[in-house]
Motif scaffolding. Structure first.
Motif, PDB file in Angstrom:
ATOM      1  N   PHE A 187       2.418   1.715  -3.435  1.00 42.51           N
ATOM      2  CA  PHE A 187       1.420   2.222  -4.378  1.00 42.51           C
ATOM      3  C   PHE A 187       1.117   3.697  -4.128  1.00 42.51           C
ATOM      4  O   PHE A 187       0.989   4.496  -5.058  1.00 42.51           O
ATOM      5  N   TYR A 188       1.027   4.038  -2.867  1.00 44.85           N
ATOM      6  CA  TYR A 188       0.732   5.433  -2.518  1.00 44.85           C
ATOM      7  C   TYR A 188       1.791   6.368  -3.112  1.00 44.85           C
ATOM      8  O   TYR A 188       1.476   7.364  -3.752  1.00 44.85           O
ATOM      9  N   LEU A 189       3.060   6.020  -2.917  1.00 44.30           N
ATOM     10  CA  LEU A 189       4.126   6.874  -3.444  1.00 44.30           C
ATOM     11  C   LEU A 189       4.152   6.842  -4.976  1.00 44.30           C
ATOM     12  O   LEU A 189       4.388   7.854  -5.626  1.00 44.30           O
ATOM     13  N   MET A 190       3.882   5.676  -5.543  1.00 43.21           N
ATOM     14  CA  MET A 190       3.873   5.572  -7.007  1.00 43.21           C
ATOM     15  C   MET A 190       2.754   6.416  -7.614  1.00 43.21           C
ATOM     16  O   MET A 190       2.907   6.987  -8.689  1.00 43.21           O
ATOM     17  N   SER A 191       1.642   6.502  -6.905  1.00 43.64           N
ATOM     18  CA  SER A 191       0.515   7.272  -7.431  1.00 43.64           C
ATOM     19  C   SER A 191       0.844   8.764  -7.475  1.00 43.64           C
ATOM     20  O   SER A 191       0.084   9.554  -8.016  1.00 43.64           O
ATOM     21  N   ARG A 192       1.982   9.134  -6.879  1.00 42.93           N
ATOM     22  CA  ARG A 192       2.409  10.537  -6.949  1.00 42.93           C
ATOM     23  C   ARG A 192       3.538  10.713  -7.961  1.00 42.93           C
ATOM     24  O   ARG A 192       4.198  11.731  -7.995  1.00 42.93           O
ATOM     25  N   GLY A 193       3.804   9.641  -8.715  1.00 42.36           N
ATOM     26  CA  GLY A 193       4.752   9.779  -9.823  1.00 42.36           C
ATOM     27  C   GLY A 193       6.139   9.206  -9.579  1.00 42.36           C
ATOM     28  O   GLY A 193       7.016   9.332 -10.414  1.00 42.36           O
ATOM     29  N   LEU A 194       6.366   8.591  -8.422  1.00 40.65           N
ATOM     30  CA  LEU A 194       7.676   7.993  -8.167  1.00 40.65           C
ATOM     31  C   LEU A 194       7.663   6.547  -8.683  1.00 40.65           C
ATOM     32  O   LEU A 194       6.714   5.819  -8.416  1.00 40.65           O
ATOM     33  N   ASP A 195       8.714   6.156  -9.408  1.00 44.68           N
ATOM     34  CA  ASP A 195       8.690   4.775  -9.883  1.00 44.68           C
ATOM     35  C   ASP A 195       8.929   3.817  -8.713  1.00 44.68           C
ATOM     36  O   ASP A 195       9.274   4.249  -7.605  1.00 44.68           O
ATOM     37  N   GLU A 196       8.732   2.541  -8.977  1.00 38.77           N
ATOM     38  CA  GLU A 196       8.708   1.589  -7.871  1.00 38.77           C
ATOM     39  C   GLU A 196      10.015   1.595  -7.077  1.00 38.77           C
ATOM     40  O   GLU A 196      10.006   1.599  -5.845  1.00 38.77           O
ATOM     41  N   ASP A 238       0.825  -1.201   0.000  1.00 39.77           N
ATOM     42  CA  ASP A 238       0.000   0.000   0.000  1.00 39.77           C
ATOM     43  C   ASP A 238       0.864   1.257   0.000  1.00 39.77           C
ATOM     44  O   ASP A 238       0.567   2.224  -0.698  1.00 39.77           O
ATOM     45  N   ALA A 239       1.929   1.216   0.803  1.00 43.70           N
ATOM     46  CA  ALA A 239       2.812   2.386   0.880  1.00 43.70           C
ATOM     47  C   ALA A 239       3.504   2.613  -0.456  1.00 43.70           C
ATOM     48  O   ALA A 239       3.627   3.748  -0.920  1.00 43.70           O
ATOM     49  N   ARG A 252      12.201   3.966  -6.746  1.00 44.93           N
ATOM     50  CA  ARG A 252      12.345   5.184  -5.950  1.00 44.93           C
ATOM     51  C   ARG A 252      11.423   5.160  -4.758  1.00 44.93           C
ATOM     52  O   ARG A 252      11.769   5.608  -3.669  1.00 44.93           O
TER      53      ARG A 252
END
Lengths: 469, 246
Positions: free
Chosen positions: A420-429, A417-418, A431
């Motif tokens: 995905f949360y960061l990825m949904s803001r544009g950071l690749d997996e 979940d964490a 990062r």
């Protein structure tokens, strides 16, 4: 059944005896009294130091290898001699330095000259200019910062060194302390006079290239009453030596109401056995603050010890250990409460990835006289995949009922979940994961000077992208 | 042209299908509302549009700006301009809200921001949301109250300026004042960006200050009714009874 145990005991004694007396056994370990004499002569040791080395060698020969931690069977003891013999240093070729190390230098943006020096090849890196300015400022405050060999020959400090050298880490402590006593070379000597607050941190980084420094270096720091010092050891670049063994020793003397902060970022290359011993003794009302980041080496045994010998002395240990593929890092801290009203706090994090093993050992001893002492230990582990291991081994020896002791341990994984949360803001997996891991390590990065904290985050990012190690 | 076009989309978790052939189109500048009873598939749709690996698309596709993004990862979608405000924002220890947002912003725009400019923008956005500036330096969502977490999501919306913002139950669990503040934040986004909104809710308080263009009602993983703003009022009055169990 009980007989069997007895037989075992007898066997071991006999083994010790044989080992002690057999010159071939000594040869098998690669080091002879002749070699020690040779080192001693090369360095122009005072007589007491020559004897000290020889005595340490005897202890080394009769002391067994540690049998309680990660395996060090892969350590080629017979090869050590090729390193410790004078004149045999710096004999490696840049072409022999492993590609992964070169890539790391590249990524960390370290200049070529410095890279060669860190890799143990090539000429001395010219850090004198930077260092010179530091040295002047330091000297004006009355602080002594020099290498241990020179200090030993300086009549002003010779006696100080004789009375403090390997007194809190005696050669009898363990086999590699004995080895260190016999072959030590290079390292730092710092003396901070009473009442002096040194604002700038001293960095051993500038000393990495001093002759022979790095592998069996000895750090001796004396901070007198009411003084303050921050000492920073190491740097984020991987240090590479062919011989594969680091057995350094750090001895810290903290006076009354004085504070010493000792920060380390350690990133030995991944062929190294890091068997380092660090210890501090703290007098009444004094403080020792350890900040420690362990990233490198193949196998590490590292448990900085704080001996709180005066009333109200305080120890703080903040550490992070990151074990990746092929690494077995056994780290932790020891605290001895040996006086009333002493306090200690340990806050450690460990990360294991790609099959890495990370073990955290804490040992808290509260002696009978250490009434009204307080100690708290907190350790958290993060395992980045199912292959990796993380263990916590707390030991507590509390000899008074008038003490306040706390222990807390947590083990976790990165939640999807964490990520995905960061990825949904544009950071690749990658990062996103690296960011979560850096965040986990922030107990240490918060405590480091900015440039070191940044280096550490770079290191974590490198480890997380899997391009090294 | 349609900004987001969801075409006959089916998706679910593992073997269980939760969305059964959903079709929905959102154009730039529009505000859409997705309503439905609990368990209807509202959040599933939001997460699937964002590219959550938890959900598997089993049929149909998602187009954004005319391109098929059905197989793209969440970060690729974010870079295209899709944003999801989480119903339960995740706590990330050790990274401050401010540092995180700056990283995200730089990642999405591909340019480095001057720290000073960034701080100024952040401060202004926090003022709109009446957030204590101390939150900028606190670890992302760690120890935030429910209301502060939602505000932090809208703060990200204001800073990231996406083309499409999906707000998943942003109003749930908020008191009246907090709903007002969050609404003001959404109005600010509307004012500053020519974006589109897809608001998932089963509550209508948050909609009071917004002009709603389209309403979609979802039940049992299917769109069961479509309409304009008047549909919101109808549901307010009659609930979902007319749509459930058909």
């Amino acid at each position: 059944m009980k007989q069997k145990t007895q037989v075992d005991d007898i066997d071991r004694e006999r083994y010790d005896f044989r080992f002690d007396e057999d010159p071939e056994a000594m040869l098998a370990s690669g080091i002879t009294p002749e070699i020690i004499e040779e080192i001693s002569e090369e360095k122009g040791d005072p007589e007491w130091m020559r004897k000290f080395r020889l005595h340490a060698l005897e202890i080394f020969a009769r002391t067994e290898m540690p049998n309680w931690g990660p395996s060090i069977a892969g350590l080629d003891m017979s090869n050590i001699v090729t390193y410790i013999r004078p004149k045999s240093r710096m004999n490696t070729d840049w072409n022999d330095v492993p590609t992964e190390i070169k890539e790391t230098f590249e990524r960390l943006g370290i200049p070529q000259a410095e890279r060669e020096s860190l890799a143990g090849v090539g000429a001395q890196y010219d850090s004198e200019l930077v260092y010179h300015n530091v040295r002047r400022e330091v000297a004006e405050s009355g602080v002594v910062y020099t290498d241990l060999e020179s200090a030993m020959h300086d009549p002003r400090y010779a006696e100080m060194i004789r009375t403090h050298f390997m007194k809190i880490v005696p050669p009898t402590d363990h086999k590699f302390a004995a080895l260190h006593g016999a072959v030590w070379s290079g390292g730092s000597f710092v003396y901070v006079p009473a009442g002096v607050h040194l604002e700038i941190p001293l960095q051993s980084y500038f000393r990495l290239n001093a002759k022979g420094a790095g592998q069996f270096e000895h750090t001796l720091i004396i901070v007198e009453d009411d003084a303050y010092l921050h000492f920073i050891e190491g740097c984020s670049a991987p240090k590479y030596y062919e011989a594969g063994l680091h057995a350094g020793c750090v001895e810290l003397y903290v006076g009354k109401r004085a504070t010493l902060r000792y920060s380390t970022i350690e990133n030995w290359s991944k062929n190294m056995y890091n068997l380092n011993t660090k210890r501090a003794i703290v007098e009444e009302g004094g403080r020792i603050e350890w900040v420690s980041g362990s990233f490198g080496s193949h196998v590490s045994y590292l448990y900085p010890m704080s001996i709180l010998s005066g009333k109200g002395a305080h120890a703080e240990f903040t550490g992070i250990t990151f074990a990746g593929a092929g690494q077995n890092l056994d780290t932790g801290a020891k605290i001895v409460h040996a006086a009333p009203e002493t306090t200690s706090h340990m806050d450690t994090k460990s990360i294991s990835k790609s099959g890495g093993i990370s073990t955290f050992r804490s040992a808290v001893t509260v002696q009978e006289n250490a009434i009204n002492s307080k100690s708290s230990v907190s350790c958290e582990s993060l395992m980045l995949d199912g292959l990796s291991r993380s263990d916590t081994i707390p030991v507590m020896d509390i000899r008074t009922d008038q003490a306040d002791i706390g222990h807390e341990a947590k083990i976790g994984r990165i939640s999807d979940d964490a990520v995905f949360y960061l990825m949904s803001r544009g950071l690749d997996e990658q990062r996103a994961r690296a960011m979560i891991v850096s965040g986990f390590a922030d107990n240490v990065s918060k405590e480091l000077p900015l440039e070191y904290a940044m280096e550490m985050n770079n290191l974590i990012r490198l480890e997380m992208t899997g391009t090294i190690g | 042209m349609a900004l987001l076009k969801i075409d006959n989309l089916s998706a679910g978790i593992e073997e269980k299908e939760l969305l059964h052939g959903v079709t929905l189109t959102v154009s730039t500048g529009e505000t859409h509302v997705l309503m439905g009873p609990n368990g209807a598939g509202k959040s599933t749709l939001g997460y699937t549009i964002m590219g959550s690996p938890e959900y598997t698309v089993t049929g149909g596709k998602i187009l954004f700006d005319g391109e098929d993004i059905t197989e793209e990862s969440a970060d690729q979608r974010a870079k295209r301009g899709i944003f999801l405000s989480f119903q339960n924002p995740i706590e990330i220890p050790g990274i401050s809200l401010s540092d995180f947002l700056r990283n995200a912003l730089e990642e999405q725009t591909g340019t480095r921001m001057k720290l000073w400019d960034y701080k100024k923008q952040l401060k202004a956005a926090m003022e709109v949301l009446q957030m204590d500036s101390a939150y900028a330096d606190r670890d992302l969502n760690v120890g935030f109250s429910g209301g502060e977490k939602k505000k932090a999501e809208i703060l990200q919306l204001l800073m990231l300026k996406p083309k499409l913002a999906i707000l998943d139950e942003t109003d749930s669990g908020l008191d009246v004042d907090a709903v007002k503040t969050v609404s003001a934040g959404i109005a600010e986004y509307r004012k500053n960006c020519d974006g589109a909104l897809l608001i998932i809710t089963h509550n209508t308080k948050i909609l009071e200050s917004l002009h709603v263009d389209h309403t979609h009602v979802i039940a049992d993983g299917k769109i069961v009714a479509e309409g304009g703003a008047e549909l919101v009022d109808a549901i307010n009055e009659n609930g979902y009874e007319n749509y459930v169990g058909k």
